[in-house]
Motif scaffolding. Structure first.
Motif, PDB file in Angstrom:
ATOM      1  N   UNK A 188       0.831  -1.201   0.000  1.00 17.78           N
ATOM      2  CA  UNK A 188       0.000   0.000   0.000  1.00 17.78           C
ATOM      3  C   UNK A 188       0.871   1.259   0.000  1.00 17.78           C
ATOM      4  N   UNK A 189       1.926   1.262   0.783  1.00 21.52           N
ATOM      5  CA  UNK A 189       2.815   2.426   0.825  1.00 21.52           C
ATOM      6  C   UNK A 189       3.486   2.642  -0.528  1.00 21.52           C
ATOM      7  N   UNK A 190       3.891   1.563  -1.174  1.00 26.46           N
ATOM      8  CA  UNK A 190       4.474   1.688  -2.512  1.00 26.46           C
ATOM      9  C   UNK A 190       3.437   2.196  -3.507  1.00 26.46           C
ATOM     10  N   UNK A 191       2.197   1.749  -3.379  1.00 26.87           N
ATOM     11  CA  UNK A 191       1.127   2.221  -4.264  1.00 26.87           C
ATOM     12  C   UNK A 191       0.888   3.716  -4.064  1.00 26.87           C
ATOM     13  N   UNK A 192       0.891   4.165  -2.820  1.00 27.19           N
ATOM     14  CA  UNK A 192       0.728   5.599  -2.547  1.00 27.19           C
ATOM     15  C   UNK A 192       1.901   6.376  -3.143  1.00 27.19           C
ATOM     16  N   UNK A 193       3.084   5.863  -2.971  1.00 24.04           N
ATOM     17  CA  UNK A 193       4.263   6.516  -3.537  1.00 24.04           C
ATOM     18  C   UNK A 193       4.162   6.603  -5.056  1.00 24.04           C
ATOM     19  N   UNK A 194       3.639   5.539  -5.667  1.00 21.84           N
ATOM     20  CA  UNK A 194       3.435   5.527  -7.115  1.00 21.84           C
ATOM     21  C   UNK A 194       2.432   6.570  -7.581  1.00 21.84           C
ATOM     22  N   UNK A 195       1.542   6.962  -6.688  1.00 23.20           N
ATOM     23  CA  UNK A 195       0.553   8.007  -7.008  1.00 23.20           C
ATOM     24  C   UNK A 195       1.077   9.407  -6.734  1.00 23.20           C
ATOM     25  N   UNK A 196       2.296   9.510  -6.256  1.00 26.91           N
ATOM     26  CA  UNK A 196       2.886  10.829  -6.059  1.00 26.91           C
ATOM     27  C   UNK A 196       3.017  11.276  -4.617  1.00 26.91           C
TER      28      UNK A 196
END
Length: 108
Positions: free
Chosen positions: A15-23
């Motif tokens: 989830x943290x990587x996904x958030x990071x991927x969203x900026x």
């Protein structure tokens, strides 16, 4: 604080990587002893700010606020969730980028 060290790699990390991927950009404020007190992520987009604060795996707050808000003390919050990391981060990840509440009594 051992908030993230106690959590095995898996859903939270993804989830943290996904958030990071969203900026989202993350920082880790520390206390006087150098211990991490929270993991804070912020993303500015579409005239809003999205903020996530992880204090522990069971104490997470995510919010969307107007883009000119003081992130530490917003006068107005457009959307907010609090609770366990998995549910709160899932809700933030599911929130459409362009979502803002409609004004009361506005046209549909």
């Amino acid at each position: 604080m051992t908030m993230l060290a106690e959590n095995p790699a898996g859903d939270l990390e993804a989830q943290l990587w996904a958030l990071r991927g969203r900026g989202f950009r993350f920082l880790d404020p520390r206390d006087d002893q150098g211990e991490v007190v929270a993991l804070v992520g912020v993303r500015a987009h579409h005239d809003v700010l999205d903020v996530v604060r992880l204090h522990s795996e069971s104490d997470v707050v995510a919010a969307r606020m107007p883009g000119d808000s003081d992130v530490l003390a917003p006068a107005r919050v457009l959307w907010e969730r609090a609770g366990a990391a998995r549910e709160v981060l899932d809700a933030m990840l599911a929130l459409p980028d362009d979502w803002v509440p409609r004004p009361a009594g506005g046209c549909r």
